[in-house]
Design a protein around this motif. Sequence first.
Motif, PDB file in Angstrom:
ATOM      1  N   LEU A 156      -5.725  25.907  17.933  1.00 37.36           N
ATOM      2  CA  LEU A 156      -4.672  24.929  18.209  1.00 37.36           C
ATOM      3  C   LEU A 156      -3.655  24.878  17.071  1.00 37.36           C
ATOM      4  CD1 LEU A 156      -6.650  21.925  19.772  1.00 37.36           C
ATOM      5  CD2 LEU A 156      -5.537  23.858  20.917  1.00 37.36           C
ATOM      6  N   ALA A 159      -0.961  27.214  18.021  1.00 36.28           N
ATOM      7  CA  ALA A 159      -0.418  27.054  19.370  1.00 36.28           C
ATOM      8  C   ALA A 159       1.100  26.901  19.341  1.00 36.28           C
ATOM      9  CB  ALA A 159      -1.053  25.844  20.054  1.00 36.28           C
ATOM     10  N   VAL A 228      -2.342  19.238  21.226  1.00 37.91           N
ATOM     11  CA  VAL A 228      -1.582  20.178  22.051  1.00 37.91           C
ATOM     12  C   VAL A 228      -1.589  19.667  23.486  1.00 37.91           C
ATOM     13  CG1 VAL A 228      -1.493  22.536  22.962  1.00 37.91           C
ATOM     14  CG2 VAL A 228      -2.061  22.142  20.544  1.00 37.91           C
TER      15      VAL A 228
END
Length: 233
Positions: A156, A159, A228
Motif C-alpha cells: 500500500l 500504491a 488506499v
Amino acid sequence: MRGRPVVAAGVSALALAAVAALFGGTAAVPGTPVAAPAPPVSAAGAAGAALPAAAPAAAPTTTTAPAAPKPSSPPKAAAPERPAAPKSQAAGTVRLRGGGEARLVRTELGPDATLPVPESLREATWWGADLAADEGATVLAGHVNWRGRTGPFAELWDARVGDHVSVVDPAGKNWSYQVSEVVTLGKDELPARAEALFGQSGEHRLVLVTCGGRWVGGSDGYESNRIVVAVPA
C-alpha cells in the motif's frame, strides 16, 4: 498493523565495486588475480641490427577455384515468448497490484470501537459493507510487517491512483476495484477522517488500511496509517 521496523541488509563488496565504476573509478574484487600487461612489440629492429634477407619468390602454381558454397536456408525466427498466466486467486482473498495477497477474516469492531488487527501476517480483517453493497465502505486492514517479515499490505505504500485490486469473496466470485485515492494520516489525524473514509454511507468503496512511517513504539507502533480507497471497476 504494528510490527518491528525492517532493517535493510548491508551493502555487499560487489555493490561497492559497481558504485565505484559508476563514478568513473575502478574497483578490484578482493582475491581476483590481475594479469600483468604484455610488453609492447616494436615494428622496427634494434639500431644497427642486420635485417634478415628476403625469401626467394615462389614459382607460380596453377590452382583450381573452389566450388561455390550451397545457399543455406534462412534461420527460422524464434517464436515470441508468451507472458506467464497470472496465478489463480483463491476464494476469500484480496490481491494487490504487485501480487501481495491476504486471506479475508470477517470481524466486528472491538468494544472500544477500534478495528481489530489480524492475527496472522497473511490475513486481512474485514469490517463494514459487503462486497455486493450499493453503499458504504468495505474496510480491509492488514499488517505492514511482523517480527521482521514483510506483509502483503506493505504494498500500500507504493500504491498509485489507477492501480487494480482484486477481491474474491468466500463463494468464489471476483470483485474488481480501481484505486481512486491514496491517503497518509498520522494516528492523531485519523479520528477526524474516520467517518468520511470508513463510514457506511455514500457510494460503495473498498478501503485498505495498514501502518507505517516512523516507528514510535508504545501503543501506536508506527506513527502513521496508509489508507488506499478503491472504487468498483
